[in-house]
Motif scaffolding. Structure first.
Motif, PDB file in Angstrom:
ATOM      1  N   GLY A  73       0.788  -1.230   0.000  1.00 52.44           N
ATOM      2  CA  GLY A  73       0.000   0.000   0.000  1.00 52.44           C
ATOM      3  C   GLY A  73       0.816   1.274   0.000  1.00 52.44           C
ATOM      4  O   GLY A  73       0.283   2.347  -0.289  1.00 52.44           O
ATOM      5  N   TYR A  74       2.097   1.181   0.338  1.00 49.51           N
ATOM      6  CA  TYR A  74       2.923   2.402   0.285  1.00 49.51           C
ATOM      7  C   TYR A  74       3.380   2.667  -1.158  1.00 49.51           C
ATOM      8  O   TYR A  74       4.029   3.666  -1.435  1.00 49.51           O
ATOM      9  N   ASP A  75       3.006   1.758  -2.043  1.00 51.05           N
ATOM     10  CA  ASP A  75       3.264   1.939  -3.472  1.00 51.05           C
ATOM     11  C   ASP A  75       1.909   2.207  -4.121  1.00 51.05           C
ATOM     12  O   ASP A  75       1.185   1.286  -4.486  1.00 51.05           O
ATOM     13  N   PHE A 110      -0.454   9.651   3.788  1.00 53.17           N
ATOM     14  CA  PHE A 110      -0.300  10.294   2.492  1.00 53.17           C
ATOM     15  C   PHE A 110       1.149  10.114   2.028  1.00 53.17           C
ATOM     16  O   PHE A 110       2.080  10.584   2.691  1.00 53.17           O
ATOM     17  N   VAL A 111       1.284   9.417   0.893  1.00 61.27           N
ATOM     18  CA  VAL A 111       2.622   9.105   0.388  1.00 61.27           C
ATOM     19  C   VAL A 111       2.949  10.090  -0.738  1.00 61.27           C
ATOM     20  O   VAL A 111       2.687   9.829  -1.901  1.00 61.27           O
ATOM     21  N   LEU A 112       3.497  11.219  -0.354  1.00 65.36           N
ATOM     22  CA  LEU A 112       3.792  12.253  -1.352  1.00 65.36           C
ATOM     23  C   LEU A 112       5.060  11.954  -2.135  1.00 65.36           C
ATOM     24  O   LEU A 112       5.206  12.377  -3.278  1.00 65.36           O
ATOM     25  N   ASN A 113       5.980  11.258  -1.517  1.00 61.90           N
ATOM     26  CA  ASN A 113       7.318  11.134  -2.085  1.00 61.90           C
ATOM     27  C   ASN A 113       7.376  10.367  -3.405  1.00 61.90           C
ATOM     28  O   ASN A 113       8.139  10.706  -4.288  1.00 61.90           O
ATOM     29  N   HIS A 114       6.556   9.318  -3.516  1.00 61.09           N
ATOM     30  CA  HIS A 114       6.689   8.458  -4.692  1.00 61.09           C
ATOM     31  C   HIS A 114       5.352   7.874  -5.120  1.00 61.09           C
ATOM     32  O   HIS A 114       4.384   7.932  -4.363  1.00 61.09           O
ATOM     33  N   THR A 115       5.347   7.280  -6.305  1.00 60.01           N
ATOM     34  CA  THR A 115       4.164   6.513  -6.734  1.00 60.01           C
ATOM     35  C   THR A 115       4.652   5.105  -7.043  1.00 60.01           C
ATOM     36  O   THR A 115       5.858   4.866  -7.180  1.00 60.01           O
ATOM     37  N   SER A 180      10.312  -0.429  -7.017  1.00 58.58           N
ATOM     38  CA  SER A 180       8.894  -0.487  -7.410  1.00 58.58           C
ATOM     39  C   SER A 180       8.175   0.815  -7.075  1.00 58.58           C
ATOM     40  O   SER A 180       6.988   0.962  -7.334  1.00 58.58           O
ATOM     41  N   MET A 181       8.900   1.754  -6.478  1.00 54.40           N
ATOM     42  CA  MET A 181       8.301   3.031  -6.079  1.00 54.40           C
ATOM     43  C   MET A 181       9.214   4.163  -6.528  1.00 54.40           C
ATOM     44  O   MET A 181      10.339   4.296  -6.050  1.00 54.40           O
ATOM     45  N   ILE A 182       8.727   4.984  -7.461  1.00 54.65           N
ATOM     46  CA  ILE A 182       9.602   5.987  -8.076  1.00 54.65           C
ATOM     47  C   ILE A 182       9.272   7.384  -7.542  1.00 54.65           C
ATOM     48  O   ILE A 182       8.103   7.759  -7.441  1.00 54.65           O
ATOM     49  N   PHE A 210      -3.351  14.118   8.052  1.00 51.86           N
ATOM     50  CA  PHE A 210      -2.521  13.202   7.263  1.00 51.86           C
ATOM     51  C   PHE A 210      -1.247  12.866   8.014  1.00 51.86           C
ATOM     52  O   PHE A 210      -0.638  13.741   8.656  1.00 51.86           O
ATOM     53  N   ARG A 211      -0.834  11.629   7.857  1.00 50.85           N
ATOM     54  CA  ARG A 211       0.503  11.229   8.290  1.00 50.85           C
ATOM     55  C   ARG A 211       1.315  11.228   6.997  1.00 50.85           C
ATOM     56  O   ARG A 211       0.898  10.648   5.984  1.00 50.85           O
ATOM     57  N   LEU A 212       2.446  11.926   6.984  1.00 51.22           N
ATOM     58  CA  LEU A 212       3.194  12.120   5.743  1.00 51.22           C
ATOM     59  C   LEU A 212       4.375  11.158   5.685  1.00 51.22           C
ATOM     60  O   LEU A 212       5.336  11.274   6.455  1.00 51.22           O
ATOM     61  N   ASP A 213       4.283  10.234   4.762  1.00 53.24           N
ATOM     62  CA  ASP A 213       5.276   9.175   4.603  1.00 53.24           C
ATOM     63  C   ASP A 213       6.621   9.742   4.116  1.00 53.24           C
ATOM     64  O   ASP A 213       6.649  10.581   3.211  1.00 53.24           O
ATOM     65  N   ILE A 214       7.702   9.251   4.678  1.00 59.23           N
ATOM     66  CA  ILE A 214       9.087   9.703   4.378  1.00 59.23           C
ATOM     67  C   ILE A 214       9.182  11.104   3.739  1.00 59.23           C
ATOM     68  O   ILE A 214       9.791  11.303   2.686  1.00 59.23           O
ATOM     69  N   ASN A 339       5.407   0.963  15.310  1.00 61.09           N
ATOM     70  CA  ASN A 339       4.568   1.136  14.126  1.00 61.09           C
ATOM     71  C   ASN A 339       4.829  -0.056  13.208  1.00 61.09           C
ATOM     72  O   ASN A 339       5.459  -1.026  13.630  1.00 61.09           O
ATOM     73  N   HIS A 340       4.335   0.035  11.971  1.00 57.81           N
ATOM     74  CA  HIS A 340       4.409  -1.108  11.057  1.00 57.81           C
ATOM     75  C   HIS A 340       5.808  -1.327  10.489  1.00 57.81           C
ATOM     76  O   HIS A 340       5.980  -2.197   9.636  1.00 57.81           O
ATOM     77  N   ASP A 341       6.776  -0.531  10.908  1.00 54.74           N
ATOM     78  CA  ASP A 341       8.144  -0.683  10.395  1.00 54.74           C
ATOM     79  C   ASP A 341       9.124  -1.159  11.456  1.00 54.74           C
ATOM     80  O   ASP A 341      10.246  -1.523  11.130  1.00 54.74           O
ATOM     81  N   ILE A 342       8.737  -1.048  12.715  1.00 50.40           N
ATOM     82  CA  ILE A 342       9.733  -1.355  13.747  1.00 50.40           C
ATOM     83  C   ILE A 342       9.269  -2.472  14.680  1.00 50.40           C
ATOM     84  O   ILE A 342       8.075  -2.723  14.812  1.00 50.40           O
ATOM     85  N   THR A 415      12.971  -8.042   8.231  1.00 49.54           N
ATOM     86  CA  THR A 415      11.645  -8.133   7.636  1.00 49.54           C
ATOM     87  C   THR A 415      10.642  -7.505   8.593  1.00 49.54           C
ATOM     88  O   THR A 415      10.600  -7.835   9.766  1.00 49.54           O
ATOM     89  N   ARG A 416       9.844  -6.616   8.023  1.00 45.59           N
ATOM     90  CA  ARG A 416       8.875  -5.925   8.864  1.00 45.59           C
ATOM     91  C   ARG A 416       7.618  -6.773   9.077  1.00 45.59           C
ATOM     92  O   ARG A 416       6.708  -6.364   9.770  1.00 45.59           O
ATOM     93  N   ASP A 417       7.611  -7.981   8.476  1.00 47.49           N
ATOM     94  CA  ASP A 417       6.486  -8.905   8.737  1.00 47.49           C
ATOM     95  C   ASP A 417       6.337  -9.121  10.241  1.00 47.49           C
ATOM     96  O   ASP A 417       5.234  -9.322  10.751  1.00 47.49           O
TER      97      ASP A 417
HETATM   98  C1  GLC Z   1       7.654   4.665   5.260  1.00 44.45           C
HETATM   99  C2  GLC Z   1       6.607   3.648   5.638  1.00 44.45           C
HETATM  100  C3  GLC Z   1       7.065   2.297   5.189  1.00 44.45           C
HETATM  101  C4  GLC Z   1       7.212   2.323   3.681  1.00 44.45           C
HETATM  102  C5  GLC Z   1       8.157   3.426   3.242  1.00 44.45           C
HETATM  103  C6  GLC Z   1       8.052   3.700   1.783  1.00 44.45           C
HETATM  104  O1  GLC Z   1       8.828   4.501   5.981  1.00 44.45           O
HETATM  105  O2  GLC Z   1       6.351   3.713   7.005  1.00 44.45           O
HETATM  106  O3  GLC Z   1       6.224   1.268   5.593  1.00 44.45           O
HETATM  107  O4  GLC Z   1       7.693   1.084   3.250  1.00 44.45           O
HETATM  108  O5  GLC Z   1       7.882   4.648   3.885  1.00 44.45           O
HETATM  109  O6  GLC Z   1       6.846   4.301   1.457  1.00 44.45           O
END
Ligand code: GLC
Length: 567
Positions: A73-75, A110-115, A180-182, A210-214, A339-342, A415-417
Motif C-alpha cells: 500500500g505504500y506503493d 499520504f505518500v507524497l514522495n513516490h508513486t 517499485s516506487m519511483i 494526514f501522516r506524511l510518509d518519508i 509502528n508497522h516498520d519497527i 523483515t517488517r512482517d
Molecule cells: C515509510 C513507511 C514504510 C514504507 C516506506 C516507503 O517509511 O512507514 O512502511 O515502506 O515509507 O513508502
C-alpha cells in the motif's frame, strides 16, 4: 529568513489535535470481514465500537488506496481510490461517517514522495522523453561510456543504487526507497499542484489529518552532488547516514523544510483545524525545522528516538529534557513506541508486561501526542519470519543475509512482517482475525494468540489492555494531562530508579511517579494527602503517606498518577 516566534502562552487556546491520542491501524492485519485472509474497511467498521469503548480518539490508517501491493500500500497506483481488497469509496465514506458519529477523527497516510511504478503517470513518463508526464519524475542521463553508469553515487534508504535504467529512452530515473516506487519531481509545479489537490480531495470529504510518509525525502539536490562517505552502517534515530553514505544531498534539504510550510497552507484552508504529522528522520534539532520557524509548518513529527530508548530512567530523562528544550510549548512532540516498520516494544521488553505498563503510563501522561500501534495495547509480540518468503519486500531484498546471527548482532530486524501479524481478537483459530476460519491469513498469526488476545484481556482487570483503557480515561478526564505544562522533577540521587514529573494547569496539578526497578521505593511526598488517580496496579486503593512517614510507597515496577486540586 528566520521569523521570531512570538506567542503568549496565557492566550494560547489548545487545539484538539494537541491533546488527542492516536491509534494506528494497519488495515491488512486488523479485521477481515470477507474471509479472504486480508483485513478490510468493513472489518475496521465492525470494530469501531470496541475502539470507542477503549477511549480511542483519532485513528491513523496505513494506506488503503489502490496499489499493486508491492510494499503493501505504500506503493500507490491511484491516490484517489480504494484498493478493491480493502473495499470501495462507499465503504470509506461509511467508515468516515461512523467515526465522526462517534466523535473520532480520521488520519490518512499520504505518500507524497513516490508513486508505484505501475501508476499511469509513471507509465506515461517512462514511455518517451517528450511525454508530457516525463518531468513528473526525475530522469537524468547516465555517466561515462554510453551513459551506462548512473548519474551519481546516491543510494536508497534500503541500500543499493538509487537509479533505475530505462533502455527505451536511454535515461535513468531516481527512487529513494525501492525500485517499485519511483520518486515524484517536486521541482515541477504540476506535481505539487496535483498532490495538493489530492489532499484537498480527501479534506473535502472530511478527513481530519494526514501522516506524511518519508517526507524528509521529498527533494534532492538539483545538481546531483555526489554523497560523501560516512562510517555509519545502520541508520539511527539521530542520523540519516546509512550503509557508508551521508545522505546530505538527498534527505532533509532546505527545500523540504519550505515544502512543509506549503503543506500547512493547504491544511489551513480548512476549518475546523486538521493536522499533519511527518515521518521524518534526523536529530531532534533537524526534525524541528519541519515544524516551521513560527510553528507554521507540520503540526507534529514523529520522534522515533523514544521507541529505541532502552528501559532506563536516566536515558528517558535525558531524552525528555532534550525534547522539551528543542520543542517547547506550543510545539507539540509525539510519543511512539511502535509502528508497522519497527519491532514491537513488548518484545524489546522481553515480554515484561509490568515494564510495558510503566512505558504506557509515561506515553499517555507526557506533554504531546501519543501514537499507539494496533496490538500494542494487548502486548502482541514480534513473530519470526523467514527472509526468503517474507511478504515484506525489504525482507526478500536481504534474504541472502545470515539472518539470525545478523539480527542478534545488530538488534535490527530485516523483515517488517514481524510486527505486522493479524490482530489477536480471541482464542479461536486465526485469533478471530478472519471471518473464515479455514483461510490462511496473509501473514501467519502469532502462536501467542491463545494467551494474548482482546477477549481475554478485556475480562482481566489487571491486563495491559485495561491498563491502557484506564490511562486513556484518566487523560480524558483531567485537563492537566491534556494541557498542562510538563516539569521534570530533578532527583539526582534516584535518577537511576525512577522518573517523576508534573503536569501543571491553572486549575490542577498532576504528579506522575514511575518506578523503573524491581524494588520497592519510598519517595518523599511532594504534597499532603495526594489523591490517587491511577496506578499500574489495578487493585491499589489509595496513597497512605502517614503509614510511611510522609513517604509514598511504590511497589516494584509500579507507576502512579496523583493530583492536588487547586480549587
Ligand atoms: C515509510 C513507511 C514504510 C514504507 C516506506 C516507503 O517509511 O512507514 O512502511 O515502506 O515509507 O513508502
Amino acid at each position: 529568513m528566520i521569523l521570531q516566534f512570538d506567542f503568549n502562552m496565557a492566550e494560547w487556546k489548545y487545539k484538539w489535535w494537541q491533546k488527542t491520542t492516536v491509534y494506528q491501524i494497519y488495515p491488512r492485519s486488523f479485521k477481515d470481514s470477507t474471509g479472504n485472509g486480508i483485513g478490510d474497511l468493513q472489518g475496521i467498521i465492525s470494530k469501531l465500537d470496541y475502539l470507542e469503548e477503549l477511549g480511542i480518539e483519532t485513528i491513523w490508517f496505513s494506506p488503503f488506496f489502490d496499489s499493486p501491493q508491492q510494499d503493501h500500500g505504500y506503493d500507490i497506483r491511484d491516490f484517489r481510490s480504494i484498493a478493491p481488497e480493502y473495499g470501495t469509496l462507499k465503504d470509506f465514506n461509511q467508515l468516515l461517517k461512523e467515526m465522526h458519529d462517534r466523535n473520532m477523527k480520521m488520519v490518512l497516510d499520504f505518500v507524497l514522495n513516490h508513486t508505484s511504478i505501475d501508476h499511469p503517470w509513471f507509465i506515461e513518463s517512462a514511455s518517451s522523453r517528450d511525454n508530457p508526464k516525463r518531468n513528473w519524475y526525475i530522469w537524468r542521463d547516465g555517466k561515462k561510456s554510453g551513459g551506462r553508469k548512473p548519474p551519481n553515487n546516491w543510494t536508497t534508504m534500503t541500500g543499493g543504487c538509487a537509479w533505475l535504467y530505462y533502455e527505451n529512452t536511454d535515461q535513468w530515473v531516481y527512487f529513494h526507497f525501492l525500485p517499485s516506487m519511483i520518486d515524484l519531481n517536486y521541482r515541477n509545479p504540476e506535481v505539487k499542484e496535483e498532490m495538493f489537490n489530492t489532499m484537498r480531495f480527501w479534506l473535502d470529504k472530511g478527513v481530519d489529518g494526514f501522516r506524511l510518509d518519508i517526507l524528509h525525502a521529498i527533494y534532492e539536490d538539483e545538481h546531483l552532488i555526489n554523497d560523501k562517505f560516512s562510517w555509519t552502517i545502520i541508520p539511527s534515530d539521530k542520523k540519516v547516514d546509512t550503509l557508508f553514505h551521508k545522505h546530505k544531498y538527498d534527505l532533509n534539504l532546505p527545500e523540504t523544510f519550505d515544502f512543509a510550510l506549503e503543506l500547512r497552507e493547504v491544511m489551513d484552508e480548512y476549518e475546523p483545524e486538521r493536522f499533519l504529522v511527518g515521518e521524518v528522520f534526523g536529530s531532534i534539532e533537524e526534525i524541528k525545522k519541519y515544524y516551521g520557524p513560527n510553528n507554521n509548518g507540520l503540526h507534529m513529527c514523529f520522534l522515533f528516538e523514544f521507541a529505541s530508548t532502552p528501559f532506563d530512567p536516566k536515558k528517558y530523562i535525558s531524552l525528555l529534557s532534550r525534547i522539551e528544550k528543542a520543542l517547547p510549548f506550543p510545539f507539540t512532540p509525539t510519543f511512539v513506541y511502535g509502528n508497522h516498520d519497527i519491532d514491537r516494544y513488548i518484545s524489546l521488553l522481553k515480554n515484561n508486561f509490568h515494564k510495558a505498563k510503566i512505558l504506557a503510563t509515561m506515553q499517555l501522561t507526557l506533554r504531546g501526542v501519543p501514537f499507539i500501534y494496533y496490538g500494542e495495547k494487548i502486548g502482541m509480540p514480534n513473530v519470526r519470519f523467514k527472509l526468503k518468503t517474507s511478504e515484506d519486500p525489504i525482507g526478500r531484498k536481504f534474504s541472502w543475509f545470515p539472518m539470525p546471527q545478523l539480527s542478534r548482532l545488530i538488534g535490527f530486524s530485516l523483515t517488517r512482517d514481524r510486527c505486522r501479524t493479524p490482530m489477536q481478537w480471541n482464542n479461536e483459530k486465526n485469533a478471530g482475525f478472519s471471518s473464515n476460519i479455514e483461510i490462511e491469513p496473509w501473514l501467519k498469526v502469532s502462536d501467542t494468540f491463545e494467551k494474548i488476545n482482546v477477549e481475554k484481556e478485556q475480562k482481566n482487570p489487571a491486563s495491559l489492555l485495561n491498563c491502557y483503557k484506564r490511562l486513556l480515561k484518566v487523560r480524558k478526564e483531567n485537563i492537566a494531562l491534556q494541557e498542562g505544562e510538563l516539569q521534570l522533577i530533578e532527583n539526582e540521587k534516584l535518577e537511576r530508579t525512577y522518573i517523576s514529573y508534573t503536569r501543571g494547569h491553572k486549575t490542577q496539578k498532576i504528579f506522575i511517579y514511575l518506578n523503573f526497578t524491581k524494588k520497592e521505593l519510598l519517595i518523599k511526598t511532594p504534597i499532603e494527602k495526594p489523591e490517587l488517580l491511577f496506578s499500574t496496579l489495578s487493585n491499589r486503593k489509595g496513597i497512605d503517606t502517614e503509614a510511611y512517614n510522609g513517604n509514598i510507597k511504590l511497589t516494584p515496577l509500579e507507576g502512579i498518577i496523583f493530583k492536588k486540586n487547586k480549587k
